[in-house]
Design an enzyme around this catalytic site. Structure first.
Site, mmCIF file in Angstrom:
data_model
loop_
_atom_site.group_PDB
_atom_site.id
_atom_site.type_symbol
_atom_site.label_atom_id
_atom_site.label_comp_id
_atom_site.label_asym_id
_atom_site.label_seq_id
_atom_site.Cartn_x
_atom_site.Cartn_y
_atom_site.Cartn_z
ATOM 1 N N GLY A 140 0.883 -1.167 0.000
ATOM 2 C CA GLY A 140 0.000 0.000 0.000
ATOM 3 C C GLY A 140 0.913 1.206 0.000
ATOM 4 N N GLU A 141 0.487 2.318 0.572
ATOM 5 C CA GLU A 141 1.376 3.473 0.722
ATOM 6 C C GLU A 141 1.871 3.520 2.160
ATOM 7 O OE1 GLU A 141 2.571 4.438 -2.563
ATOM 8 O OE2 GLU A 141 3.169 5.759 -0.928
ATOM 9 N N SER A 142 3.184 3.470 2.330
ATOM 10 C CA SER A 142 3.721 3.373 3.690
ATOM 11 C C SER A 142 3.452 4.637 4.503
ATOM 12 C CB SER A 142 5.220 3.064 3.648
ATOM 13 O OG SER A 142 5.914 4.040 2.911
ATOM 14 N N CYS A 159 6.409 -5.087 0.583
ATOM 15 C CA CYS A 159 6.603 -3.736 0.048
ATOM 16 C C CYS A 159 6.390 -2.686 1.144
ATOM 17 C CB CYS A 159 5.712 -3.499 -1.162
ATOM 18 S SG CYS A 159 6.221 -2.068 -2.134
ATOM 19 N N ARG A 180 13.201 3.995 0.382
ATOM 20 C CA ARG A 180 11.899 3.962 -0.285
ATOM 21 C C ARG A 180 12.055 4.294 -1.761
ATOM 22 N NH1 ARG A 180 7.964 7.903 1.837
ATOM 23 N NH2 ARG A 180 6.499 6.696 0.601
ATOM 24 N N ILE A 220 6.916 -2.968 -7.511
ATOM 25 C CA ILE A 220 6.100 -1.807 -7.871
ATOM 26 C C ILE A 220 6.492 -0.639 -6.975
ATOM 27 C CG2 ILE A 220 3.740 -0.912 -8.007
ATOM 28 C CD1 ILE A 220 2.823 -3.774 -8.606
ATOM 29 N N ARG A 221 7.171 0.351 -7.555
ATOM 30 C CA ARG A 221 7.714 1.471 -6.759
ATOM 31 C C ARG A 221 8.380 0.895 -5.507
ATOM 32 N NH1 ARG A 221 5.761 6.763 -7.050
ATOM 33 N NH2 ARG A 221 5.585 6.702 -4.806
ATOM 34 N N HIS A 276 6.037 -8.136 -4.395
ATOM 35 C CA HIS A 276 4.645 -8.456 -4.044
ATOM 36 C C HIS A 276 4.335 -9.929 -4.279
ATOM 37 C CE1 HIS A 276 3.305 -4.365 -3.213
ATOM 38 N NE2 HIS A 276 4.055 -3.977 -4.232
ATOM 39 N N GLU A 333 1.992 -11.499 -3.144
ATOM 40 C CA GLU A 333 0.534 -11.692 -3.169
ATOM 41 C C GLU A 333 -0.038 -11.527 -4.572
ATOM 42 O OE1 GLU A 333 2.167 -9.130 -2.046
ATOM 43 O OE2 GLU A 333 1.069 -7.243 -2.257
#
Lengths: 194, 301
Positions: A57-59, A88, A115, A142-143, A177, A179
């Site tokens: 998600g967004e940390s 992530c 990051r 992903i990023r 990821h 998942e």
């Protein structure tokens, strides 16, 4: 996202932090492995679960929501006795140093994070992991962050010489990821530790 | 170029695009017009920001042609925050999209908020490595955009109105149409594809899975924490907030409250707490008084 959280008795259920992020993908992975999953929104949800997944998600968002829901210290306490899997953003939160004042570390993995190491979405990629326990796994970055691995961390997988999956005790963190896609090996490995 | 849509949806590049959309689930994406607003949004817990020169309410007020933002503005916002930065291009304006890709924005919104550049064609999004989000008012429109390569769908709602009624209409319609598809037998799906005006393979996908092959978010008219909770309960996996934050009297507090509401959308006690004592929301428009020509949701097809 609201659907299909089967009610479960006993302590075999795995919790997934459900404040923000790709919760359904982890729930699908656990369903495929026959493990019941439960969403974790608040400290009371940590009772009676066998382990906890911190999803991608967004940390920055997740860090604030953890603090706003009194979950940061609750998860640190939970992690003394139960295993965590972080992917992530989840890995960033589990680290001892996020490298960014905007994201508070939980200090569960002795590692320093960079990051968005590879850049923006344009630089996101899928790669086949080389060495270690998950050789051949098609991993989506992903990023993605990078992490520095040193003792007591055990490196479980590398990509281009960089550690991308690590273990410390029963806690596992991945920069990619696991998942996403069909390969269940990372979840299976972590569930076996539990 | 492959004609097989299923294999395209499973290819690596699309997995990466959809993957980023999935990481935004449960979050709030906020419109910002400068680096200062972007920092406020990030500090409030936004999962991404949409960089644009004018918020939709001002575009609506000013009239004239609304275009892609100045790259200098987009870059200043990229430098200010660590979260994904999205930017808008005009419907069908693939040259603007190429510029946004060159700027390495994380997501391109082919948006009805800007003045359409092509009234017949949306962008062929398979040509790009950056993921696209597109608006939809019904299931057929959503599946047409996915057929063109969109990795994320949002309701159009009515941008810049501060009125949630259109977003609710679009969400309910899309979910009702998806549920209807799951009730049909396979022999009825081609006929339904025809009436929806949607790619047959994607109609089959929804009939089997009961959901879109990409995440489905809500946009257009969200102004309060309760609005965010409403669209989340109606099935939106995340929320775009345009004018609703920086047009209000208390942007930082309202932004944080909407973030918490998007997370705890089904917990009325939390919603009551975060709604408590907020200053004025954006004024909002009564859409019954808005002529069709000024309705942004009617742009695109």
């Amino acid at each position: 996202m609201r659907s299909a959280w089967p009610s479960v008795a006993g302590n075999s259920a795995i919790g997934i932090l459900a404040l923000q992020g790709n919760v359904p993908a982890h729930a699908r992975m656990l369903a495929r492995l026959g493990r019941p999953a439960r969403p974790v929104h608040r400290p009371a949800d940590l009772e009676d679960i066998a382990g906890l997944i911190l999803p991608g998600g967004e940390s920055t968002t997740l860090s604030q929501l953890l603090q706003g829901n009194d979950l940061d210290q609750a998860i640190i306490d939970f992690a003394r006795h139960r295993p965590l899997l972080g992917t992530c953003a989840g890995l960033i939160l589990m680290s001892s140093d996020t490298g960014d004042a905007r994201v508070a570390p939980l200090g569960l993995l002795e590692t320093q994070i960079t990051r968005n190491h590879y850049g923006r979405q344009r630089e996101s990629f899928i790669a086949t992991l080389e060495g270690g326990s998950f050789a051949g796994l098609r991993a989506a970055f992903i990023r993605a962050p990078a992490l520095r691995a040193r003792a007591p961390l055990e490196v479980l997988a590398t990509h281009r010489g960089l550690p991308v999956a690590v273990r410390q005790g029963r806690h596992v963190g991945c920069a990619f990821h696991p998942e996403l896609g069909q390969d269940t090996r990372v979840h299976e490995y972590w569930l076996d530790l539990a | 170029m492959s004609w097989n849509l299923a294999s395209r949806l499973e290819a690596d590049d699309f997995q990466l695009k959809r993957g980023l959309a999935e990481m935004l689930r449960g979050g709030v994406i906020m419109d910002v017009t400068d680096a200062g607003q972007a920092r406020i949004a990030e500090a409030a817990g936004a999962v991404a920001v949409m960089a644009l020169e004018r918020i939709p309410a001002d575009i609506r007020r000013d009239g004239g042609v609304a275009r892609m933002s100045d790259p200098a503005l987009i870059q200043s916002i990229q430098q200010a925050v660590s979260i994904p930065v999205m930017a808008k291009c005009r419907i069908g304006h693939f040259a603007e999209a190429q510029i946004l890709q060159a700027l390495a924005v994380d997501f391109i919104d082919e948006s009805e908020v800007l003045t359409p550049a092509d009234e017949e064609h949306h962008i062929h999004k398979w040509d790009f490595s950056i993921p696209f989000v597109c608006g939809a008012t019904d299931l057929g429109e959503a599946l047409r955009r996915i057929g063109e390569g969109a990795a994320l769908i949002r309701t159009k709602g009515e941008a810049g109105s501060g009125n949630i009624v259109e977003a609710v209409r679009h969400l309910r319609r899309i979910h009702t149409q998806m549920r209807e598809l799951t009730q049909l037998d396979p022999g009825q799906l081609m006929s339904r594809a025809k009436t929806l005006g949607a790619p047959y393979e994607l109609v089959c996908y929804v009939a089997e899975q009961g959901e879109l092959p990409v995440p489905n978010f809500s946009a257009g008219g969200v102004a309060t924490p309760a609005d965010a909770a409403l669209v989340r309960q109606l099935g939106a996996e995340a929320v775009f907030v345009g004018s609703g934050i920086f047009r209000s009297e208390d942007p930082a507090e309202r932004a944080a409250a909407i973030v918490r509401a998007a997370t705890h959308f089904d917990d009325p006690a939390v919603l009551a707490e975060v709604s408590h004592g907020l200053k004025g929301a954006m004024p909002g428009l009564e859409l019954g008084e808005l002529p069709d020509a000024q309705r942004l949701a009617k742009r695109g097809w």
